[in-house]
Design an enzyme around this catalytic site. Structure first.
Site, mmCIF file in Angstrom:
data_model
loop_
_atom_site.group_PDB
_atom_site.id
_atom_site.type_symbol
_atom_site.label_atom_id
_atom_site.label_comp_id
_atom_site.label_asym_id
_atom_site.label_seq_id
_atom_site.Cartn_x
_atom_site.Cartn_y
_atom_site.Cartn_z
ATOM 1 N N LYS A 281 1.084 -1.397 0.225
ATOM 2 C CA LYS A 281 0.347 0.098 -0.186
ATOM 3 C C LYS A 281 1.225 1.086 -0.051
ATOM 4 O O LYS A 281 1.769 1.179 0.567
ATOM 5 C CB LYS A 281 -0.826 0.187 0.792
ATOM 6 N N ARG A 355 -10.229 -12.013 2.084
ATOM 7 C CA ARG A 355 -11.612 -12.326 1.293
ATOM 8 C C ARG A 355 -10.636 -13.466 0.858
ATOM 9 O O ARG A 355 -11.147 -14.860 1.915
ATOM 10 C CB ARG A 355 -11.452 -11.795 -0.033
HETATM 11 N N1 BES Z 1 -8.148 -4.291 4.173
HETATM 12 C C1 BES Z 1 -8.625 -3.069 2.938
HETATM 13 C C2 BES Z 1 -9.630 -2.608 2.790
HETATM 14 C C3 BES Z 1 -9.869 -1.083 3.949
HETATM 15 C C4 BES Z 1 -9.278 0.075 3.248
HETATM 16 C C5 BES Z 1 -10.131 -1.148 4.917
HETATM 17 C C6 BES Z 1 -9.485 1.546 4.256
HETATM 18 C C7 BES Z 1 -10.602 0.152 6.110
HETATM 19 C C8 BES Z 1 -9.939 1.340 5.293
HETATM 20 C C9 BES Z 1 -8.448 -4.515 2.297
HETATM 21 O O1 BES Z 1 -7.310 -5.712 3.046
HETATM 22 C C10 BES Z 1 -7.795 -4.602 0.707
HETATM 23 O O2 BES Z 1 -6.982 -3.947 0.812
HETATM 24 N N2 BES Z 1 -8.576 -4.509 -0.044
HETATM 25 C C11 BES Z 1 -8.421 -3.715 -1.572
HETATM 26 C C12 BES Z 1 -8.821 -4.542 -2.439
HETATM 27 C C13 BES Z 1 -7.980 -4.528 -3.818
HETATM 28 C C14 BES Z 1 -6.977 -4.423 -3.734
HETATM 29 C C15 BES Z 1 -9.358 -5.014 -4.692
HETATM 30 C C16 BES Z 1 -8.927 -2.212 -1.922
HETATM 31 O O3 BES Z 1 -10.221 -1.712 -1.162
HETATM 32 O O4 BES Z 1 -8.030 -1.052 -1.921
HETATM 33 MN MN MN Z 2 -5.491 -5.715 1.688
#
Ligand code: BES
Ligand code: MN
Ligand code: ZN
Length: 503
Positions: A281, A355
């Site tokens: 990230k 997931r």
């Molecule tokens: N933990 C994150 C989602 C999240 C984002 C929670 C902001 C709380 C605040 C999750 O694991 C994630 O990174 N999701 C990605 C999925 C994508 C790579 C398909 C996302 O939402 O960007």
């Molecule tokens: Mn994630």
């Protein structure tokens, strides 16, 4: 929470110390109890209201020095609003407003609410709101607010305090409030876990918190990496393999229902920290990813609440605890893993890890417990924040009745959900060239394709997925919460169980 907020009950009498709290509606008239207790001093209410332009509006408060003749420190006057506010009056919020008004001090509330139909449960709800509002997470503050060098911008209220609720027959309310106390503890436990940073809360430490529920009569089983490998939770383990800290799954069972009745299952995503893994990230706000275990925190808080009030239901809580880190051993984009269900997944993005954790939990819950229904909670996607903001959790379901029941529990508790669609066309977006499915569905409908992924692991059990990325952390201030972690879902699901599944 060291110096915690205390609530007790008494019969009405003029207190000798602390604040005296009275409630008035928009005509500013005191009730019989309060005017009896205040006696000659009752006139101060109208006078103070005039001076402070206090109109008794809902949620408004004034604090005035106690009039001559009263031993108390201050008189706190709380507005209940007018006729238009009666229909949706929220007693939990009122408790929050009162706790904020007394801000860490001692106070006696005359439990008299002109214009409102108070009863035992409603006054007990008020105590719940007061406890929730009084919470703050300050374990790591070495300086008190207002101290030299202390953080004076701290938006949270003072901590601690004692609220004595005065009413003619306190016993029944005391009993009802006791049941809410377990619920408040459950919410506060969930908040504590979400607020706690990942350096002190890894998968092993988190599992210890689940194990601590044994003292309430919950049966707890902790599965370590060896067991997880033997069971075949390879998707969950794949996420954990980039971390120095080993994965855990905690299974919590509360058997308060009839013997042999199928359990209700609650599953939670417990990513103690989500760096994104190899698909790392950006660093902005990455610290928020300590909250990526809020789904699991909710399940632990819920199990606490149910056990504390001895809910008459069989319930199993299951949480997948991992840390998502980039490392020489970490999972790569392009890797293909075989899940516990036997279905294969091509990893497109290692940041879509929640997931993968939940997929194996869903399979295991169905195989092992044949639950009556499954509800999973997860901070699963940023996309749900884009769609719904912080007001509603995203709800996805294969079962209209269960979805509707959760939606009405949401209305009743203020922990709201909004149902979002599932369907074949969305499901197609996660078909993979190389495996049965891939773990991301592209730029569009990100919250939905994540839900479609989970649904591929649901065989024929009624199921709800709650995407709580917007509601469980980085929470907006409300009357009942000033903390970053809200404890979202504990009250919602406690209510679902209480309203429909207790014998
Ligand atoms: N933990 C994150 C989602 C999240 C984002 C929670 C902001 C709380 C605040 C999750 O694991 C994630 O990174 N999701 C990605 C999925 C994508 C790579 C398909 C996302 O939402 O960007
Ligand atoms: Mn994630
Ligand atoms: Zn995540």
């Amino acid at each position: 929470m060291s110096d915690t907020f205390k609530i007790d009950f008494a019969t009405p009498a003029l207190p000798e110390t602390g604040d005296l709290v009275v409630c008035v509606r928009d005509d500013l008239a005191l009730g019989a109890l309060a005017s009896g207790i205040l006696g000659e001093a009752a006139g101060v209410v109208a006078k103070a209201a005039g001076a402070e332009r206090f109109k008794g509006r809902i949620r408004s408060v004034i604090k005035v020095p106690a009039p001559a003749g009263l031993a108390v420190d201050r008189l706190v006057i709380v507005g209940l609003g007018g006729e238009k506010d009666v229909k949706d009056f929220d007693w939990v919020s009122l408790g929050g407003v009162i706790a904020a008004a007394i801000a860490g001090r001692e106070a006696t509330l005359i439990a008299e609410f002109p214009g409102l139909d108070a009863n035992v449960d409603r006054i007990a709800d008020l105590t719940l709101g007061a406890r929730l509002r009084a919470y703050r997470f300050d374990r790591y503050k070495t300086k008190r607010k207002g101290d030299e060098n202390g953080d004076k911008d701290d938006k949270q209220d003072e901590k601690g305090g004692r609220l004595t609720i005065a009413l003619p027959e306190p016993q029944a309310v005391k009993k009802a409030a006791k049941r809410r106390e377990g619920l408040a503890e459950g919410v506060i436990l969930a908040r504590d876990l979400v607020n706690e940073p990942a350096n002190t809360l890894g998968p092993v430490e988190f599992a210890d918190h689940a194990a601590a529920l044994e003292k309430l009569g919950v049966e707890v089983e902790i599965l370590d990496e060896k067991r997880l490998a033997k069971i075949g939770m390879r998707a969950l383990l794949g996420v954990a393999q980039g971390s120095e800290r080993p994965a855990r799954v905690a299974i919590m069972r509360w058997n308060g229902g009839k013997k042999g009745d199928k359990p209700l299952a609650f599953l939670g995503k417990g990513v103690v920290f989500d760096t994104g893994g190899i698909s790392i990230k950006p660093s902005g706000s990455m610290e928020d990813m300590k909250g990526d275990m809020a789904g699991a925190a909710c399940v632990v808080g819920l199990m606490h609440a149910l056990a504390a009030r001895k809910a008459k239901a069989n319930v199993v809580g299951m949480i997948g605890l991992v840390e998502n880190m980039p490392d020489g051993r970490a999972q790569r984009p392009g890797d293909i893993v075989e899940t516990l269900s036997g279905q294969t997944v091509e990893i497109i993005n290692t940041d879509a890890e929640g997931r993968l954790v939940l997929a194996d939990l869903l399979t295991y819950a169905q195989k092992e417990y044949e639950p009556r229904f499954m509800v999973n909670l997860a901070t699963l996607t940023g996309a749900v924040l884009v769609a719904l903001g912080v007001e509603h959790a995203g709800l996805f379901s294969n079962d209209d009745e269960l979805a509707a029941r959760i939606a009405s529990a949401g209305e009743a508790t203020g922990e709201k959900v909004w149902r979002m669609p599932l369907g074949k066309a969305y499901d197609k977006l996660i078909d993979s060239k190389f495996a049965d499915m891939k773990n991301t569905g592209g730029r569009h409908a990100g919250a939905i394709t994540a839900a479609q992924f989970l649904q591929r692991f649901v065989v024929d059990t009624p199921w709800v997925h709650l995407d709580v990325a917007g509601t469980a952390m980085a929470s907006p201030s409300t009357d009942v919460n000033r903390s970053w972690g809200s404890g979202y879902g504990v009250r919602l699901l406690d209510r679902l169980v209480a309203d429909h599944y207790e014998t």
